[in-house]
Design an enzyme around this catalytic site. Structure first.
Site, PDB file in Angstrom:
ATOM      1  N   LYS A 103       1.176   4.729   6.885  1.00 15.40           N
ATOM      2  CA  LYS A 103       0.621   5.515   5.785  1.00 15.40           C
ATOM      3  C   LYS A 103       1.295   6.883   5.786  1.00 15.40           C
ATOM      4  O   LYS A 103       2.104   7.207   6.652  1.00 15.40           O
ATOM      5  CB  LYS A 103      -0.893   5.712   5.942  1.00 15.40           C
ATOM      6  CG  LYS A 103      -1.715   4.438   6.101  1.00 15.40           C
ATOM      7  CD  LYS A 103      -1.796   3.624   4.840  1.00 15.40           C
ATOM      8  CE  LYS A 103      -2.650   2.371   5.064  1.00 15.40           C
ATOM      9  NZ  LYS A 103      -2.601   1.455   3.895  1.00 15.40           N
ATOM     10  N   SER A 127       0.805  -1.225   0.000  1.00 19.76           N
ATOM     11  CA  SER A 127       0.000   0.000   0.000  1.00 19.76           C
ATOM     12  C   SER A 127       0.840   1.277   0.000  1.00 19.76           C
ATOM     13  O   SER A 127       0.324   2.353  -0.285  1.00 19.76           O
ATOM     14  CB  SER A 127      -0.949   0.017   1.201  1.00 19.76           C
ATOM     15  OG  SER A 127      -0.256   0.285   2.392  1.00 19.76           O
TER      16      SER A 127
END
Length: 305
Positions: free
Chosen positions: A165, A110
């Protein structure tokens, strides 16, 4: 992105191991070792008295065994010896990973192309404030996360999982994601097209751009075949859900105080704040700062941007 979950909570396991070995080390230093010393002194006194009597009787004695007797009686039991050896090592590791730097391994894609599967990274634990280990409570303020930082945090839906993230929105920001482009507080984020990115795990090319997120430049990927947001997997009940509005082509969120909006750099292959909501300050683990190893790609070593 799930970084690692080692037996549920590795920090807790390390803390328990440190406490147990520390207690054993402390008891040995102030109690068990003195017991052994008294037992050795008593045995040596008896040994010396016996030899003195034998000498007085004209019998020649051998005193070479005296040191062996003393060493045997003062020797630590194996369980105490190992605990005493492990305690300083465990305590040092616990201190380093709790307050300075903690290692993680990237297991999924991701954050590609910034971070690849298999990257071993270091996370700065003090840059966002000093926190008590285990309970992760901040006790000293240092800095706040900034847009563009790559941050590790406890996944809001499962505090046993560490996610990573990029910080896209800080408290008070209005985040709009439309046509695969970000707008922050009414200002469009700039994108510079780059050569298409070939996924190393799959023979698939993705559109690659250099994103300038309010002064922080980094690469991101887009899959033109996918929607901006897959509405079917958006959690309808995450905290502060009323701050967000959704359509297939547009998402708007206002970041509440004490929270952050996170997105993966592999935008169309990342389950992030678009789907499960904001990251509260109490969930912050630290800032990802360095790739120190990738066993399948040694060239990956370097800073994280």
């Amino acid at each position: 992105m799930n970084l690692q979950t080692i037996l549920g909570n590795f920090a807790l396991i390390l803390f328990v191991a440190m406490v147990v070995t520390g207690i054993i080390w402390f008891l040995d230093l102030f109690y068990f070792s003195k017991q052994r010393r008294r037992a050795a002194d008593a045995a040596l006194a008896a040994f010396d008295a016996r030899n003195a009597k034998l000498t007085a009787d004209g019998i020649k004695v051998d005193n070479t065994s005296r040191a062996a007797i003393e060493a045997a009686l003062l020797r630590q039991p194996t369980w105490i010896e190992y605990s005493g050896s492990f305690f300083p090592v465990i305590a040092l590791v616990f201190f380093l990973r709790s307050f300075l730097f903690e290692p993680f391994k990237i297991p999924s894609s991701s954050m590609v192309p910034t971070l690849l599967v298999g990257d071993l990274i270091l996370v700065n634990k003090f840059t966002y404030g000093i926190r008590l280990p285990i309970i992760n409570k901040k006790i000293i303020d240092v800095n706040n996360p900034q847009r563009g930082d790559v941050m590790v945090f406890k996944y809001p839906k499962d505090m046993n999982q560490d996610y990573i993230k990029r910080v896209v929105g800080v408290p008070g920001d209005k985040i709009v994601y439309e046509n695969k482009r970000l707008t922050v507080n009414g200002k469009e984020v700039s994108y510079k097209p780059m050569e298409d990115y070939l996924d190393e795990e799959r023979p698939v090319y993705s559109k690659q751009y250099l994103e300038n997120l309010t002064g922080v430049q980094h690469r991101i990927l887009n899959d033109e075949s996918k929607r901006n947001v897959e509405l079917g997997i958006v959690d309808p009940d995450f905290p502060h859900r009323e701050n967000c509005t959704y359509t297939y082509e547009r998402m708007t969120c206002i970041v509440p105080e004490g929270n952050y909006f996170m997105m993966g750099d592999n935008r169309d292959n990342s389950l992030d704040s678009r789907y499960w909501g904001f990251v509260p300050d109490k969930n912050i683990v630290g800032k990802a700062v360095y790739v120190w190893m990738n066993l399948s790609n040694p060239r990956r070593i370097g800073g994280i941007h």
